[in-house]
Scaffold this motif. Structure first.
Motif, PDB file in Angstrom:
ATOM      1  N   GLU A 653       0.829  -1.209   0.000  1.00 17.67           N
ATOM      2  CA  GLU A 653       0.000   0.000   0.000  1.00 17.67           C
ATOM      3  C   GLU A 653       0.864   1.259   0.000  1.00 17.67           C
ATOM      4  OE1 GLU A 653      -2.668   2.398   3.221  1.00 17.67           O
ATOM      5  OE2 GLU A 653      -2.803   0.203   3.301  1.00 17.67           O
ATOM      6  N   LYS A 654       1.942   1.241   0.821  1.00 22.94           N
ATOM      7  CA  LYS A 654       2.799   2.415   0.970  1.00 22.94           C
ATOM      8  C   LYS A 654       3.956   2.440  -0.022  1.00 22.94           C
ATOM      9  CE  LYS A 654       0.721   4.295   4.528  1.00 22.94           C
ATOM     10  NZ  LYS A 654       0.092   5.631   4.411  1.00 22.94           N
ATOM     11  N   GLY A 655       4.204   1.285  -0.673  1.00 24.05           N
ATOM     12  CA  GLY A 655       5.347   1.212  -1.585  1.00 24.05           C
ATOM     13  C   GLY A 655       6.668   1.193  -0.854  1.00 24.05           C
ATOM     14  N   LEU A 656       6.733   0.477   0.282  1.00 24.69           N
ATOM     15  CA  LEU A 656       7.963   0.380   1.081  1.00 24.69           C
ATOM     16  C   LEU A 656       8.696  -0.912   0.748  1.00 24.69           C
ATOM     17  CD1 LEU A 656       6.400   1.461   4.496  1.00 24.69           C
ATOM     18  CD2 LEU A 656       7.787   2.886   2.987  1.00 24.69           C
ATOM     19  N   GLY A 657       9.882  -0.794   0.190  1.00 19.60           N
ATOM     20  CA  GLY A 657      10.683  -1.977  -0.157  1.00 19.60           C
ATOM     21  C   GLY A 657      10.163  -2.710  -1.375  1.00 19.60           C
ATOM     22  N   ILE A 658       9.090  -2.210  -1.956  1.00 19.80           N
ATOM     23  CA  ILE A 658       8.463  -2.847  -3.123  1.00 19.80           C
ATOM     24  C   ILE A 658       7.672  -1.762  -3.856  1.00 19.80           C
ATOM     25  CG2 ILE A 658       6.299  -3.498  -1.972  1.00 19.80           C
ATOM     26  CD1 ILE A 658       8.206  -5.860  -4.276  1.00 19.80           C
ATOM     27  N   LYS A 659       7.404  -1.992  -5.121  1.00 23.46           N
ATOM     28  CA  LYS A 659       6.638  -1.014  -5.903  1.00 23.46           C
ATOM     29  C   LYS A 659       5.218  -0.908  -5.344  1.00 23.46           C
ATOM     30  CE  LYS A 659       5.175   0.091 -10.607  1.00 23.46           C
ATOM     31  NZ  LYS A 659       5.030  -0.406 -11.988  1.00 23.46           N
ATOM     32  N   GLN A 660       4.707   0.343  -5.235  1.00 22.60           N
ATOM     33  CA  GLN A 660       3.354   0.546  -4.696  1.00 22.60           C
ATOM     34  C   GLN A 660       2.325  -0.111  -5.617  1.00 22.60           C
ATOM     35  OE1 GLN A 660       2.059   4.624  -4.346  1.00 22.60           O
ATOM     36  NE2 GLN A 660       0.805   4.162  -2.564  1.00 22.60           N
ATOM     37  N   ASP A 661       1.443  -0.897  -4.990  1.00 22.07           N
ATOM     38  CA  ASP A 661       0.424  -1.610  -5.762  1.00 22.07           C
ATOM     39  C   ASP A 661      -0.787  -1.829  -4.854  1.00 22.07           C
ATOM     40  OD1 ASP A 661      -1.174  -3.436  -7.159  1.00 22.07           O
ATOM     41  OD2 ASP A 661       0.559  -4.312  -8.185  1.00 22.07           O
ATOM     42  N   ILE A 662      -1.833  -0.989  -5.052  1.00 18.01           N
ATOM     43  CA  ILE A 662      -3.012  -1.046  -4.188  1.00 18.01           C
ATOM     44  C   ILE A 662      -3.769  -2.357  -4.370  1.00 18.01           C
ATOM     45  CG2 ILE A 662      -5.291   0.010  -3.806  1.00 18.01           C
ATOM     46  CD1 ILE A 662      -3.924   2.733  -4.185  1.00 18.01           C
ATOM     47  N   HIS A 663      -3.754  -2.902  -5.580  1.00 14.29           N
ATOM     48  CA  HIS A 663      -4.462  -4.156  -5.845  1.00 14.29           C
ATOM     49  C   HIS A 663      -3.816  -5.318  -5.086  1.00 14.29           C
ATOM     50  CE1 HIS A 663      -6.848  -2.176  -8.908  1.00 14.29           C
ATOM     51  NE2 HIS A 663      -5.718  -1.650  -9.415  1.00 14.29           N
ATOM     52  N   LEU A 664      -2.466  -5.362  -5.090  1.00 13.98           N
ATOM     53  CA  LEU A 664      -1.763  -6.414  -4.329  1.00 13.98           C
ATOM     54  C   LEU A 664      -1.944  -6.212  -2.827  1.00 13.98           C
ATOM     55  CD1 LEU A 664       1.622  -7.096  -6.164  1.00 13.98           C
ATOM     56  CD2 LEU A 664      -0.146  -8.755  -5.603  1.00 13.98           C
ATOM     57  N   ALA A 665      -1.996  -4.938  -2.415  1.00  9.39           N
ATOM     58  CA  ALA A 665      -2.212  -4.644  -0.995  1.00  9.39           C
ATOM     59  C   ALA A 665      -3.550  -5.228  -0.543  1.00  9.39           C
ATOM     60  CB  ALA A 665      -2.181  -3.138  -0.763  1.00  9.39           C
ATOM     61  N   LYS A 666      -4.606  -4.988  -1.358  1.00 13.38           N
ATOM     62  CA  LYS A 666      -5.930  -5.533  -1.032  1.00 13.38           C
ATOM     63  C   LYS A 666      -5.893  -7.059  -0.980  1.00 13.38           C
ATOM     64  CE  LYS A 666     -10.803  -5.535  -2.360  1.00 13.38           C
ATOM     65  NZ  LYS A 666     -10.943  -6.968  -2.099  1.00 13.38           N
ATOM     66  N   ARG A 667      -5.162  -7.657  -1.900  1.00 16.73           N
ATOM     67  CA  ARG A 667      -5.081  -9.123  -1.951  1.00 16.73           C
ATOM     68  C   ARG A 667      -4.467  -9.669  -0.665  1.00 16.73           C
ATOM     69  NH1 ARG A 667      -0.930 -12.502  -5.688  1.00 16.73           N
ATOM     70  NH2 ARG A 667      -1.428 -14.548  -4.908  1.00 16.73           N
TER      71      ARG A 667
END
Length: 770
Positions: A653-667
């Motif tokens: 969600e925040k893009g910390l250590g990885i590319k920000q991706d809201i869809h993956l965050a929800k998953r």
């Protein structure tokens, strides 16, 4: 042996028995043998044994002893040979002073109508040893001292120290009261001041752990250094531990390895165990499965040989982190009031309570100390009421024998028969043992096999273990390694330590299975962790519960060095909470990080998440979101941790250590909610927040002016849409005006006409908690 009795010898069990060179050779020189169900496989075999095993062992399997084992065997043989030569060529004693200075002592010599084959202090008030230089002292009056005055004083001092040490040990072993044990340690302290080696070992460990003496790391270090100079393997191992953990000295893994190696060469089992873990995990040395196997197998041989039919003490593994984070979760410990309730039921004649308490006192564990006297009493009560389980356990106690119950094969057989006739698997297994080893009955392998099969069919682990041993060794049946493996596996599922040992031997030698060093090491490690030193886990836990975090952390650190995962996580937890004052504030997080890392490597999920947290927040290391992400992902994939999944969602969600991706965050948030019901509320809040962020992001991305320019209101609402809109606005205005006028026309009531009734507070017992 009860835990209280063992406390007197706590460091004896903790630092282990020291193996002589002869004992070390014995481990590798005798043939295959079975003792109480465990298989002992060694290299030296008779010709007949080798011929019998040709069909089962290839040439490669005969070469499996490592170079270290062969070298230690050769060195031990040479050492024994030198000792034998030294005994044959012992120097002739020469008289010192007296009437025959410089003349050789004559053995035997006659003094006061008694022959002496060695020097004596008889006839002297000062206790100095002397000898005659001719046969008849009375006739010739030729004599001299066997020792100088300095040697005599030293010998008498050591004898005095030994007497003080024995008094201390007697009090220590015979008393269970803490005050008496403290008195005992005062005697040991006095003996240690007189340079008594065993007393120094006892006192140094007591000072290290704070057992009945005030904890003093610096004083214990000085004693360990003194013991190391004298060649004490216990002292060498302990000094290695101090360098490994950085207690009282600057941490040095190289020095630790040197002292551990010397301790292991001296035969210290704990040093062997530590080296086994270090080679297995690659700590300070190159990772080597074969070296780990060599060390672990040697320790496992001794642990397995100590296991009796009644089994060893129960190893209670309590996690401090779990207790704090989940106070309601059962730690496996029985509360005092619950034990008293069971005792009350037992006194009232409840047979199940009597049997349960009997088993608890027989093996110890779950907060109950091992006590054979109480176990015997409870089993007796239940057996008199006709309980077959109690009869069978009485049979086991008589078969083994102890200070409380005298060993008696005949009495054991009677109880086993009664229980077996009632279909009890424990009795059937005991009867099988009697026929297998000829205890009170003639040896009869067929009957032994029959009773073991009956016990195994009912799922009793001892029956499964013995059945496996019979198939393995071909006793009463044809050798069948596949059947042996099957029954050993079944017994291991029931947690039988000897089943783990036998499986380890089979995997180590490739007997009946493909050889697997890794599997063998893990199984041997499991066996080693059931040794008597495991009692220190409960001692450390009790120290922590009593508020002595310094004592607890040192004990856990030593057990962590031995490879106990629960000790590693508990030591890390105490350091993480900054409860141990003996560790500097700047060192707590780096040391905690080290032990979380070791615990995580052994599969502990919480430790893996902690590693992610430490790298995320920069505790004991630099902030590293990428490394934190890797640890969370490992915990998510390997252990399906809901917390790790939630953390991964947040990082996406925040893009910390990885590319920000809201869809993956929800998953990941959804996965966390599925993995644990406890995660559903935080996941709901996180998803609400995510929805708002997603909406704002969507609005930000689109151009509102362009949207309105593309909307054709005539087409959407009709050509007279403006009239409809004006009508709606007029109606809304009219409604608001009418509502406001009604509010002004309302007449307020006088406040004194109807006093408000105050809400009564509920009585104290119904008040909600603050």
């Amino acid at each position: 042996i009860s835990l209280l009795d063992e406390e007197g010898n706590q460091d004896e069990s903790l630092e282990s028995k020291t193996l002589s060179a002869e004992d070390q050779v014995k481990d590798h020189s005798t043939g295959t043998r079975v003792v109480a169900g465990q298989i002992f496989l060694e290299s030296g075999k008779s010709d007949s044994q080798s011929e019998n095993e040709e069909n089962f062992h290839s040439q490669e399997e005969e070469k499996e002893n490592s170079l270290e084992e062969l070298n230690s065997l050769e060195m031990s043989n040479l050492l024994n040979k030198d000792l034998e030569e030294a005994e044959v060529q012992s120097p002739v004693l020469t008289a010192i002073g007296g009437t025959a200075d410089g003349e050789p002592c004559h053995f035997p010599f006659l003094f006061m109508e008694k022959e002496y084959a060695e020097c004596t202090a008889d006839g002297r008030e000062d206790g100095r040893l002397w000898c005659a230089t001719t046969y008849d002292y009375k006739k010739d009056q030729k004599w001299g001292f066997c020792e100088s005055e300095e040697q005599s004083n030293k010998r008498r001092q050591m004898q005095e120290a030994e007497d003080v040490y024995q008094i201390g040990m007697k009090i220590l072993n015979e008393s269970s009261k803490k005050t008496q044990k403290k008195v005992a340690y005062q005697y040991l302290l006095k003996a240690a001041d007189m340079n008594h080696t065993k007393a120094m070992e006892k006192v140094s460990y007591a000072l290290l752990f704070g057992d009945y003496l005030k904890q003093n790391i610096q004083s214990s270090k000085e004693l360990f250094e003194k013991l190391t100079e004298e060649g004490s393997p216990k002292g060498q191992m302990a000094l290695g531990f101090l360098y490994a953990s950085g207690l009282g000295v600057n941490s040095s893994q190289a020095k630790a390895l040197v002292y551990y190696t010397f301790g292991a060469l001296g035969g210290n089992l704990i040093a062997h165990m530590i080296l086994g873990y270090r080679y297995w995990a690659g700590i300070g040395v190159l990772q080597s499965c074969e070296s780990a196997l060599t060390h672990y197998r040697l320790v496992a041989n001794h642990v397995a040989s100590d296991i009796s039919l009644t089994g060893g003490t129960v190893v209670q593994r309590i996690r401090l982190a779990d207790e704090v984070e989940n106070p309601g979760m059962a730690s496996g410990m029985l509360e005092e009031d619950l034990i008293q309730y069971y005792q009350f039921l037992a006194e009232k004649g409840d047979v199940q309570a009597q049997v349960g308490l009997g088993q608890l006192h027989l093996h110890g564990g779950r907060g109950v100390e091992q006590n054979h006297q109480r176990a015997f009493e409870y089993f007796n009560q239940a057996a008199n009421a006709g309980n077959s389980h109690a009869m069978a356990f009485l049979g086991k106690m008589y078969s083994e024998g102890s200070d409380v119950v005298p060993q008696s094969n005949e009495t054991a057989l009677q109880y086993f028969k009664k229980a077996a006739d009632m279909g009890n698997p424990v009795g059937q297994s005991g009867l099988g043992m009697a026929y297998l080893y000829g205890r009170g009955v003639p040896v009869n392998y067929e009957l032994a096999l029959k009773y073991f099969q009956k016990a195994a069919e009912q799922g009793w682990v001892d029956g499964q273990l013995q059945l496996g041993s019979m198939y393995y060794n071909g006793i009463g049946v044809k050798k069948d390694y596949k059947q042996a493996l099957k029954y050993f596996n079944l017994a291991s599922q029931g947690g039988h330590i000897l089943a783990f040992y036998n499986l380890a031997q089979m995997h180590a030698t490739g007997t009946g299975v493909m050889r697997s060093c890794h599997t063998a090491v893990e199984l041997f490690k499991n066996v080693c962790e059931r040794g008597r030193w495991s009692e220190r886990l409960m001692t450390a836990y009790n120290s922590y519960k009593d508020g002595d975090s310094n004592s607890a952390v040192v004990q856990y650190l030593l057990l962590a060095e031995q490879g106990y995962e629960v000790a590693q996580s508990n030591a890390a937890f105490i350091l993480d909470q900054k409860e141990a004052s003996i560790v500097g504030e700047n060192e707590t997080y780096p040391r905690a990080l080290l032990h979380w890392n070791r615990a995580a490597s052994q599969g502990y999920t919480v430790a893996r998440i902690k590693l992610g947290d430490y790298h995320f927040y920069g505790f004991g290391t630099d902030v590293d979101y990428e490394t934190a992400f890797i640890h969370y992902r490992l915990a998510s994939e390997q252990q399906h941790s809901a917390q790790a999944m939630f953390n991964l969602g947040y990082m996406h969600e925040k893009g910390l250590g990885i590319k920000q991706d809201i869809h993956l965050a929800k998953r990941f948030y959804d996965m966390a909610a599925e993995a644990s019901p406890d995660a559903q509320v935080p996941v709901f809040l996180a998803l609400c927040k995510l929805g708002v962020i997603y909406s704002l992001q969507y609005i930000r991305e689109i151009n509102i002016r362009d949207v309105f320019s593309h909307i054709d209101m005539d087409q959407l609402l009709g050509p007279e849409w403006d009239l409809y809109l004006m009508t709606i606005i007029a109606l809304l205005l009219g409604t608001i005006i009418a509502y406001r006028q009604r509010q002004h026309q309302a007449i307020p009531r006088a406040a004194g006409l109807r006093p408000a009734v105050p809400q009564q507070e509920p009585p104290p017992e119904h008040q909600p908690p603050q």
